[in-house]
Write a protein that holds these residues in place. Structure first.
Motif, PDB file in Angstrom:
ATOM      1  N   VAL A   1      44.204  39.218  43.938  1.00 35.46           N
ATOM      2  CA  VAL A   1      45.665  39.200  44.066  1.00 35.46           C
ATOM      3  C   VAL A   1      46.105  38.198  45.132  1.00 35.46           C
ATOM      4  CG1 VAL A   1      47.680  40.594  44.689  1.00 35.46           C
ATOM      5  CG2 VAL A   1      45.875  41.571  43.243  1.00 35.46           C
ATOM      6  N   ALA A   2      45.289  38.014  46.168  1.00 38.84           N
ATOM      7  CA  ALA A   2      45.648  37.096  47.258  1.00 38.84           C
ATOM      8  C   ALA A   2      45.401  35.639  46.903  1.00 38.84           C
ATOM      9  CB  ALA A   2      44.859  37.456  48.522  1.00 38.84           C
ATOM     10  N   ASP A   3      44.803  35.370  45.747  1.00 41.29           N
ATOM     11  CA  ASP A   3      44.481  34.002  45.335  1.00 41.29           C
ATOM     12  C   ASP A   3      45.164  33.721  43.997  1.00 41.29           C
ATOM     13  OD1 ASP A   3      43.367  31.597  44.480  1.00 41.29           O
ATOM     14  OD2 ASP A   3      41.403  32.042  45.341  1.00 41.29           O
ATOM     15  N   PRO A   4      46.366  33.124  44.020  1.00 38.29           N
ATOM     16  CA  PRO A   4      47.122  32.917  42.781  1.00 38.29           C
ATOM     17  C   PRO A   4      46.373  32.105  41.731  1.00 38.29           C
ATOM     18  CG  PRO A   4      48.490  32.480  44.717  1.00 38.29           C
ATOM     19  CD  PRO A   4      47.086  32.627  45.211  1.00 38.29           C
ATOM     20  N   VAL A   5      45.454  31.247  42.152  1.00 37.53           N
ATOM     21  CA  VAL A   5      44.715  30.445  41.171  1.00 37.53           C
ATOM     22  C   VAL A   5      43.892  31.346  40.265  1.00 37.53           C
ATOM     23  CG1 VAL A   5      43.005  28.630  40.844  1.00 37.53           C
ATOM     24  CG2 VAL A   5      44.670  28.445  42.699  1.00 37.53           C
ATOM     25  N   THR A   6      43.288  32.384  40.832  1.00 35.35           N
ATOM     26  CA  THR A   6      42.471  33.275  39.998  1.00 35.35           C
ATOM     27  C   THR A   6      43.342  34.020  38.988  1.00 35.35           C
ATOM     28  OG1 THR A   6      42.571  35.192  41.511  1.00 35.35           O
ATOM     29  CG2 THR A   6      40.846  33.558  41.915  1.00 35.35           C
ATOM     30  N   GLU A   7      44.529  34.429  39.400  1.00 35.90           N
ATOM     31  CA  GLU A   7      45.430  35.112  38.465  1.00 35.90           C
ATOM     32  C   GLU A   7      45.882  34.159  37.360  1.00 35.90           C
ATOM     33  OE1 GLU A   7      49.471  37.868  38.384  1.00 35.90           O
ATOM     34  OE2 GLU A   7      48.834  36.921  40.255  1.00 35.90           O
ATOM     35  N   GLN A   8      46.147  32.902  37.710  1.00 38.74           N
ATOM     36  CA  GLN A   8      46.563  31.942  36.696  1.00 38.74           C
ATOM     37  C   GLN A   8      45.455  31.688  35.688  1.00 38.74           C
ATOM     38  OE1 GLN A   8      49.768  30.754  36.413  1.00 38.74           O
ATOM     39  NE2 GLN A   8      48.999  30.113  34.407  1.00 38.74           N
ATOM     40  N   LEU A   9      44.208  31.685  36.159  1.00 37.16           N
ATOM     41  CA  LEU A   9      43.083  31.513  35.232  1.00 37.16           C
ATOM     42  C   LEU A   9      43.038  32.655  34.223  1.00 37.16           C
ATOM     43  CD1 LEU A   9      40.257  30.266  37.635  1.00 37.16           C
ATOM     44  CD2 LEU A   9      41.460  28.935  35.898  1.00 37.16           C
ATOM     45  N   VAL A  10      43.370  33.859  34.671  1.00 36.00           N
ATOM     46  CA  VAL A  10      43.427  34.992  33.742  1.00 36.00           C
ATOM     47  C   VAL A  10      44.562  34.788  32.742  1.00 36.00           C
ATOM     48  CG1 VAL A  10      43.836  37.473  33.518  1.00 36.00           C
ATOM     49  CG2 VAL A  10      42.418  36.606  35.396  1.00 36.00           C
ATOM     50  N   ARG A  11      45.715  34.373  33.229  1.00 36.76           N
ATOM     51  CA  ARG A  11      46.868  34.154  32.341  1.00 36.76           C
ATOM     52  C   ARG A  11      46.560  33.099  31.280  1.00 36.76           C
ATOM     53  NH1 ARG A  11      51.537  36.467  34.167  1.00 36.76           N
ATOM     54  NH2 ARG A  11      51.568  37.177  36.359  1.00 36.76           N
ATOM     55  N   ASP A  12      45.781  32.096  31.660  1.00 34.71           N
ATOM     56  CA  ASP A  12      45.483  30.991  30.742  1.00 34.71           C
ATOM     57  C   ASP A  12      44.327  31.293  29.791  1.00 34.71           C
ATOM     58  OD1 ASP A  12      47.467  29.573  32.025  1.00 34.71           O
ATOM     59  OD2 ASP A  12      46.088  28.432  33.298  1.00 34.71           O
ATOM     60  N   ALA A  13      43.590  32.367  30.047  1.00 33.58           N
ATOM     61  CA  ALA A  13      42.371  32.624  29.288  1.00 33.58           C
ATOM     62  C   ALA A  13      42.669  33.156  27.888  1.00 33.58           C
ATOM     63  CB  ALA A  13      41.497  33.619  30.041  1.00 33.58           C
ATOM     64  N   ASP A  14      41.841  32.760  26.951  1.00 35.63           N
ATOM     65  CA  ASP A  14      41.890  33.274  25.584  1.00 35.63           C
ATOM     66  C   ASP A  14      40.889  34.421  25.500  1.00 35.63           C
ATOM     67  OD1 ASP A  14      42.168  33.712  22.915  1.00 35.63           O
ATOM     68  OD2 ASP A  14      41.237  31.840  22.268  1.00 35.63           O
ATOM     69  N   VAL A  15      41.376  35.649  25.560  1.00 34.23           N
ATOM     70  CA  VAL A  15      40.500  36.821  25.623  1.00 34.23           C
ATOM     71  C   VAL A  15      40.658  37.650  24.352  1.00 34.23           C
ATOM     72  CG1 VAL A  15      40.667  36.856  28.126  1.00 34.23           C
ATOM     73  CG2 VAL A  15      42.232  38.266  26.781  1.00 34.23           C
ATOM     74  N   GLU A  16      39.768  38.639  24.204  1.00 40.70           N
ATOM     75  CA  GLU A  16      39.885  39.533  23.063  1.00 40.70           C
ATOM     76  C   GLU A  16      41.119  40.432  23.210  1.00 40.70           C
ATOM     77  OE1 GLU A  16      36.647  41.819  21.745  1.00 40.70           O
ATOM     78  OE2 GLU A  16      35.290  40.103  21.509  1.00 40.70           O
ATOM     79  N   GLU A  17      41.688  40.794  22.093  1.00 39.25           N
ATOM     80  CA  GLU A  17      42.849  41.673  22.117  1.00 39.25           C
ATOM     81  C   GLU A  17      42.486  42.985  22.811  1.00 39.25           C
ATOM     82  OE1 GLU A  17      46.104  43.681  19.041  1.00 39.25           O
ATOM     83  OE2 GLU A  17      44.571  42.274  18.309  1.00 39.25           O
ATOM     84  N   GLY A  18      43.327  43.397  23.727  1.00 35.53           N
ATOM     85  CA  GLY A  18      43.078  44.638  24.450  1.00 35.53           C
ATOM     86  C   GLY A  18      42.440  44.447  25.809  1.00 35.53           C
ATOM     87  N   ALA A  19      41.921  43.247  26.095  1.00 35.73           N
ATOM     88  CA  ALA A  19      41.354  42.995  27.414  1.00 35.73           C
ATOM     89  C   ALA A  19      42.462  43.069  28.461  1.00 35.73           C
ATOM     90  CB  ALA A  19      40.666  41.637  27.449  1.00 35.73           C
ATOM     91  N   ARG A  20      42.134  43.631  29.632  1.00 38.95           N
ATOM     92  CA  ARG A  20      43.141  43.870  30.666  1.00 38.95           C
ATOM     93  C   ARG A  20      42.915  42.972  31.871  1.00 38.95           C
ATOM     94  NH1 ARG A  20      42.178  49.679  32.344  1.00 38.95           N
ATOM     95  NH2 ARG A  20      44.014  49.300  33.653  1.00 38.95           N
ATOM     96  N   ALA A  21      44.004  42.631  32.556  1.00 40.95           N
ATOM     97  CA  ALA A  21      43.936  41.940  33.843  1.00 40.95           C
ATOM     98  C   ALA A  21      43.889  42.999  34.930  1.00 40.95           C
ATOM     99  CB  ALA A  21      45.144  41.035  34.023  1.00 40.95           C
ATOM    100  N   ILE A  22      42.863  42.928  35.781  1.00 49.56           N
ATOM    101  CA  ILE A  22      42.664  43.922  36.837  1.00 49.56           C
ATOM    102  C   ILE A  22      42.615  43.189  38.180  1.00 49.56           C
ATOM    103  CG2 ILE A  22      41.182  45.737  37.745  1.00 49.56           C
ATOM    104  CD1 ILE A  22      42.335  46.399  34.997  1.00 49.56           C
ATOM    105  N   GLY A  23      43.576  43.438  39.035  1.00 48.11           N
ATOM    106  CA  GLY A  23      43.614  42.781  40.336  1.00 48.11           C
ATOM    107  C   GLY A  23      42.890  43.585  41.400  1.00 48.11           C
ATOM    108  N   PHE A  24      42.405  42.895  42.436  1.00 51.72           N
ATOM    109  CA  PHE A  24      41.928  43.596  43.627  1.00 51.72           C
ATOM    110  C   PHE A  24      42.646  43.013  44.842  1.00 51.72           C
ATOM    111  CE2 PHE A  24      38.870  40.142  43.030  1.00 51.72           C
ATOM    112  CZ  PHE A  24      38.711  39.601  44.308  1.00 51.72           C
ATOM    113  N   THR A  25      42.965  43.884  45.799  1.00 44.59           N
ATOM    114  CA  THR A  25      43.813  43.489  46.915  1.00 44.59           C
ATOM    115  C   THR A  25      43.451  44.272  48.164  1.00 44.59           C
ATOM    116  OG1 THR A  25      46.100  43.464  47.728  1.00 44.59           O
ATOM    117  CG2 THR A  25      45.548  45.165  46.124  1.00 44.59           C
ATOM    118  N   LEU A  26      43.679  43.662  49.316  1.00 46.81           N
ATOM    119  CA  LEU A  26      43.513  44.360  50.587  1.00 46.81           C
ATOM    120  C   LEU A  26      44.761  45.156  50.948  1.00 46.81           C
ATOM    121  CD1 LEU A  26      41.624  41.648  52.690  1.00 46.81           C
ATOM    122  CD2 LEU A  26      40.676  43.669  51.554  1.00 46.81           C
ATOM    123  N   GLY A  27      45.782  45.050  50.113  1.00 51.25           N
ATOM    124  CA  GLY A  27      46.990  45.839  50.293  1.00 51.25           C
ATOM    125  C   GLY A  27      46.961  47.086  49.423  1.00 51.25           C
TER     126      GLY A  27
END
Length: 502
Positions: free
Chosen positions: A252-278
C-alpha cells in the motif's frame, strides 16, 4: 500425457512439451553453468533433449559439472569465447538469469527467431500433476527490489507450519527446475505448494507462468547497469502478476506495486490484497496497534479482522521486516493457512545472516550488521529502524543515487563512516543534504579496512546509539560478497572489544 514424440527441430514448436513427453529431437542450448544452468542442462538431458551447455567461465565447480553432463551425453564448452557463437541447429535457448538480452548469444537467438527461455519458464512447462488434486502444485511467487529472500523464507515456514509440504525455491534455496522435477518414492511430487522467489532477471525470460498468488514487495531504483532505465525494470517485476489465479499482493505504501496490479491481466475472480503498516482497510493486512491483522481472508472482513500475531512475536519490529511478514502472511492465507500456524512460524523465524543481525552491545552502543542492504532503498529501510545511528556505508553503487536517502534520514545520523570505491558518491549527497553530519572516509590504501571502520564508528558513537552497517552498495570492490563484508565487520567489532577487555 504419455510418451508423445515431437520433432521440434523440424517445426520449432515446443508448446505442449512437458515432463511426460519425449524431448528427443529438441536441440537445446543452455547459457551459463551456475546452479540454475546446471539444473536446466541436467534435467533436459534426462528428458532426452540434445543439450549444449556454454559458459565463459570454467571457475569453481564448473569443470566437475561439465564432466557429469558429458557422461550423460551433453556437449559442454567452457572458457573465454565459448559463448561467442550460437550453434547452427538450435530449437531453444535456456538462459541463466544474469545474462543480459543484448549479450551476443541471445541477440543471435533473437535474430534467428529462436525462443529464449529462462529456468523459470522451463520449470513451469515441466510441472507434473499432483495425484491427490489432479493439478500441479500451485506457485506462490514473490519479487521486489528488497526483502525477497526473507519473505520467501517466512512463507516457507508458514506453509510448513500449516501442514503443507512446501519448499522455498527459485532465486533462493532449491533451483526451481529441480523443485518441479523432484519426485518421491511413488513417482509423485513431494510438494503441495512452492514458495518461489523471483528476480527481475528471471521474470524477464518468463512468459507462460501463471501463479496461484503473487506479491511485489516494493519497487525502487536498482540494476540500472542491466536495464536501460526504470521502465524496463518495473515492467519485468510486473510480469509476476500475469495470469494470477487468486491473489495479487501489493504494498500500500508503494503506489508502483498497486499500479502493476491494476495493469495486470489476471484470471477472473483474482483479488488485489494490500499490506500496510497502518490500519488495514477491507481486503488488506496491516497493523492494529501492535497486532498484525488480516482483513482480507476472513468472511466478515467488512466489520472485523483476524489476529495473526503481535510485534512481540517477530524477531525485530523494524518496519521493513514487519512488511515482509505481512506479505508472506497474505500469500499463506491465500492457500488457507490458519493464523495460528502463521503465528507459530513467525515466532521462530530468524532472518539469514547479515540481515539486520545484532552483533552485540558494547559501552551502551548497539552494533548491527545489515550487509545485505546492497542498494539505497534497502539501506533506507534499515536506517529507518534506528535513531540515532552511526551509518557505515559504501562499496559499488551500480549507478545508484543517494540524495533521497540522505534527505530522509539526515536527522537520524550521528555520523557516517564511508568505505569503498563509490564512497565519494555518498559523500557528495551528504555534503548537499546533511552538511552538518560528521563524515569519515576510509583511505583506499588502508591495510585493515574494517578494523579502521569500526574504530572510527566507535569514536563517533554515544551511549544509546546504533552503529549500523547498511552499505547501500554492492561489496565486490573490496569483498567476495556481502556475506564476507558482514563477516569482516562482525569480526572487527568483536576484536575491538576483546582487545579492550584484555
Amino acid at each position: 500425457m504419455g510418451g508423445r514424440r515431437v520433432n521440434a527441430g523440424a517445426d520449432g514448436r515446443l508448446d505442449g512439451l512437458g515432463r511426460e513427453d519425449s524431448w528427443e529431437g529438441v536441440r537445446a542450448v543452455v547459457a551459463g553453468m551456475g546452479v540454475s544452468g546446471f539444473a536446466a542442462a541436467d534435467n533436459l538431458t534426462h528428458l532426452g533433449a540434445s543439450v549444449t551447455a556454454l559458459d565463459e567461465s570454467d571457475a569453481g565447480d564448473r569443470g566437475e559439472k561439465a564432466t557429469l553432463l558429458e557422461i550423460l551425453g551433453a556437449t559442454v564448452r567452457l572458457g573465454p569465447g565459448s559463448t561467442a557463437e550460437l550453434p547452427a541447429d538450435v530449437d531453444v535457448v535456456v538462459t541463466s538469469p544474469g545474462w543480459r538480452p543484448d549479450s551476443s548469444l541471445l541477440t543471435q537467438a533473437a535474430a534467428r527467431g529462436i525462443p529464449v527461455w529462462g529456468e523459470v519458464e522451463l520449470a513451469w512447462r515441466l510441472r507434473a500433476d499432483n495425484p491427490a488434486t489432479g493439478v500441479p502444485a500451485p506457485w506462490l511467487t514473490i519479487t521486489g527490489t528488497n526483502g525477497k529472500t526473507t519473505t520467501v523464507q517466512m512463507l516457507e515456514r508458514m506453509l510448513l507450519a500449516g501442514g503443507l509440504r512446501a519448499v522455498a525455491c527459485g532465486n533462493v534455496g532449491l533451483p526451481i527446475v529441480e523443485a518441479v522435477m523432484t519426485v518421491d518414492e511413488t513417482g509423485a511430487s513431494p510438494y503441495d505448494v512452492l514458495a518461489v522467489e523471483l528476480s527481475s532477471f528471471q521474470l524477464h525470460y518468463t512468459s507462460s507462468m501463471r501463479a496461484h498468488s503473487a506479491a511485489v514487495l516494493n519497487i525502487a531504483e536498482d540494476h540500472l547497469d542491466w536495464y536501460d532505465g526504470m521502465e524496463g525494470y518495473i515492467a519485468d517485476k510486473g510480469r509476476i502478476y500475469a495470469g494470477v489465479q487468486h491473489a495479487c499482493v501489493y504494498n500500500v505504501a508503494d503506489p508502483v506495486t498497486e499500479q502493476l496490479v491494476r495493469d495486470a491481466d489476471v484470471e477472473e475472480g483474482a483479488r488485489a490484497i494490500g499490506f500496510t503498516l497502518g490500519t488495514p482497510g477491507v481486503g488488506m493486512l496491516g497493523l492494529v496497534e501492535d497486532v498484525l491483522a488480516d482483513r482480507a481472508f476472513i468472511d466478515d472482513r467488512q466489520n472485523a479482522a483476524a489476529e495473526i500475531c503481535t510485534l512481540a512475536d517477530l524477531a525485530t519490529p523494524a518496519p521493513h521486516f514487519v512488511q515482509n511478514a505481512l506479505a508472506a502472511a497474505a500469500l499463506a492465507r491465500s492457500v488457507d493457512v490458519e493464523p495460528a500456524a502463521i503465528r507459530e512460524a513467525l515466532r521462530g523465524f530468524v532472518p539469514d545472516g547479515h540481515r539486520i543481525a545484532e552483533v552485540g552491545t558494547y559501552d551502551e552502543v548497539r552494533w548491527v550488521d545489515d550487509s545485505k542492504a546492497t542498494n539505497p532503498p534497502a539501506a533506507l529501510a534499515s536506517l529507518q529502524a534506528y535513531d540515532p545511528v552511526v551509518w557505515v556505508a559504501g562499496g559499488l553503487a551500480k549507478g545508484a543515487h543517494f540524495d533521497d536517502l540522505v534527505q530522509r534520514v539526515r536527522d537520524r545520523l550521528r555520523a557516517v563512516v564511508l568505505l569503498g570505491q563509490d564512497a565519494p558518491v555518498i559523500a557528495e549527497a551528504l555534503a548537499r543534504h546533511a552538511p552538518d553530519v560528521p563524515v569519515f572516509r576510509l583511505d583506499p590504501g588502508e591495510t585493515s579496512p574494517m578494523d579502521r571502520v569500526v574504530a572510527e564508528a566507535a569514536a563517533f558513537a554515544r551511549p544509546g546509539d546504533t552503529v549500523l552497517l547498511a552499505p547501500g552498495c554492492a561489496s565486490m570492490d573490496m569483498f567476495t560478497n556481502y556475506g564476507a563484508r558482514g563477516d569482516a565487520f562482525v569480526e572487527a567489532v568483536h576484536r575491538k572489544w576483546r582487545a579492550s577487555e584484555d
